[in-house]
Design an enzyme around this catalytic site. Structure first.
Site, PDB file in Angstrom:
ATOM      1  N   PRO A  53       0.820  -1.217   0.000  1.00  9.68           N
ATOM      2  CA  PRO A  53       0.000   0.000   0.000  1.00  9.68           C
ATOM      3  C   PRO A  53       0.856   1.270   0.000  1.00  9.68           C
ATOM      4  O   PRO A  53       0.343   2.359  -0.241  1.00  9.68           O
ATOM      5  CB  PRO A  53      -0.801  -0.097   1.302  1.00  9.68           C
ATOM      6  CG  PRO A  53      -0.633  -1.477   1.796  1.00  9.68           C
ATOM      7  CD  PRO A  53       0.629  -2.011   1.220  1.00  9.68           C
TER       8      PRO A  53
ATOM      9  N   GLU B 192       2.955  -8.791   8.371  1.00  3.70           N
ATOM     10  CA  GLU B 192       3.161  -7.333   8.398  1.00  3.70           C
ATOM     11  C   GLU B 192       4.015  -6.858   7.234  1.00  3.70           C
ATOM     12  O   GLU B 192       4.303  -5.665   7.125  1.00  3.70           O
ATOM     13  CB  GLU B 192       3.807  -6.908   9.725  1.00  3.70           C
ATOM     14  CG  GLU B 192       3.025  -7.335  10.969  1.00  3.70           C
ATOM     15  CD  GLU B 192       1.558  -6.951  10.907  1.00  3.70           C
ATOM     16  OE1 GLU B 192       1.277  -5.766  10.691  1.00  3.70           O
ATOM     17  OE2 GLU B 192       0.707  -7.853  11.066  1.00  3.70           O
TER      18      GLU B 192
ATOM     19  N   ARG C 103      -1.881  -7.314 -20.813  1.00  3.62           N
ATOM     20  CA  ARG C 103      -2.785  -6.762 -21.832  1.00  3.62           C
ATOM     21  C   ARG C 103      -2.094  -5.740 -22.725  1.00  3.62           C
ATOM     22  O   ARG C 103      -2.557  -5.472 -23.830  1.00  3.62           O
ATOM     23  CB  ARG C 103      -3.988  -6.086 -21.166  1.00  3.62           C
ATOM     24  CG  ARG C 103      -4.839  -6.999 -20.333  1.00  3.62           C
ATOM     25  CD  ARG C 103      -5.867  -6.211 -19.540  1.00  3.62           C
ATOM     26  NE  ARG C 103      -6.717  -5.410 -20.399  1.00  3.62           N
ATOM     27  CZ  ARG C 103      -7.767  -5.874 -21.057  1.00  3.62           C
ATOM     28  NH1 ARG C 103      -8.113  -7.141 -20.930  1.00  3.62           N
ATOM     29  NH2 ARG C 103      -8.479  -5.083 -21.821  1.00  3.62           N
TER      30      ARG C 103
ATOM     31  N   ASP D 180     -10.097   0.471 -24.874  1.00  6.81           N
ATOM     32  CA  ASP D 180     -10.847   0.237 -23.656  1.00  6.81           C
ATOM     33  C   ASP D 180     -10.795   1.480 -22.779  1.00  6.81           C
ATOM     34  O   ASP D 180     -10.176   2.465 -23.152  1.00  6.81           O
ATOM     35  CB  ASP D 180     -10.205  -0.947 -22.921  1.00  6.81           C
ATOM     36  CG  ASP D 180     -11.251  -1.845 -22.298  1.00  6.81           C
ATOM     37  OD1 ASP D 180     -12.257  -1.313 -21.800  1.00  6.81           O
ATOM     38  OD2 ASP D 180     -11.041  -3.062 -22.306  1.00  6.81           O
TER      39      ASP D 180
END
Ligand code: 4HQ
Length: 225
Positions: A88, A115, A153, A167
């Site tokens: 994160p 963690e 992709r 897209d």
């Protein structure tokens, strides 16, 4: 392009390996996904790779040595691989970052559990930290699979004509609306222009809808342009 994944749960990657766009890329030899069981680099008979955090507190921390040894082994094979840690705290994964990563020859994806990894791995061994979004998931594996899918992709030849690269985000906008048969269902009709056969009008309608869609649903990405 080659993906090497360092993980405690290699079998999770069958989800992308066995089916769908990534699987097809593998079958066409345009990419490969290799997994490395981190436990095989453990230094004890219990195959542990984690330990208690210095300073105390909840949870366990993944140790330096097994991860460093595993990265070393991968780099002996693929010296130019870029090491990415899913976390994160990383740079947010966007369409543009997926395009940029697709230009690398090889990436090694380090999947954390508990963690996460000892900070010295991030400082010394990791080239780039990437986040799939501002929320917490239970391990880096799902994040690594999202990255592999979105990057694959962008590798030419992986998508068929049917899917194509046309897209959401390909031109910085959201997608336009899609319709298929029947022409009418429960009183809901397909927009007339799509049945007209007039391709220039259809293209203009789609451009307009993509722009309006973005203005309504994602004002934030318009400002970034
Ligand atoms: N985690 N984007 C904590 C994430 C995450 C994210 C992966 C949870 C790493 C140790 N990874 N582990 N968000 O939430 O990539």
């Amino acid at each position: 392009m080659r993906f090497d994944v360092i993980t405690l749960f290699p079998s999770m990657f069958s989800a992308i390996r066995d089916e769908g766009v990534v699987a097809r890329g593998i079958n066409k030899s345009l990419l490969s996904v290799h997994t490395w069981q981190l436990r095989e680099f453990s230094e004890n008979k219990h195959r542990n790779i984690d330990d208690k955090p210095y300073g105390g507190g909840a949870g366990m921390v993944m140790q330096v040595k097994p991860i460093r040894d595993c990265i070393e082994k991968i780099k002996q094979k693929i010296p130019d691989t870029r090491v990415i840690y899913l976390s994160p705290q990383g740079q947010k994964l966007t369409h543009q970052l997926a395009v940029d990563i697709s230009n690398f020859n090889a990436v090694t994806l380090l999947c954390g559990r508990y963690e996460g990894v000892d900070e010295r791995i991030i400082k010394h061994d990791v080239d780039m930290e990437v986040s799939i979004g501002d929320y917490v998931i239970s391990g880096g594996e799902l994040a690594a699979m999202v990255l592999i899918d979105s990057v694959s992709r962008q590798i030419s030849g992986v998508l068929g004509n049917k899917e194509s690269l046309n897209d959401s985000f390909c031109d910085g906008l959201l997608d336009y609306p899609h319709y298929t048969r029947p022409e009418e269902i429960d009183g809901q009709k397909v927009p007339e222009v799509l049945l007209s056969g007039h391709q220039a009008n259809i293209d203009n309608w789609r451009k307009d809808k993509a722009l309006k869609n973005t203005q309504i649903k994602r004002k934030d990405i318009l400002k970034n342009q």
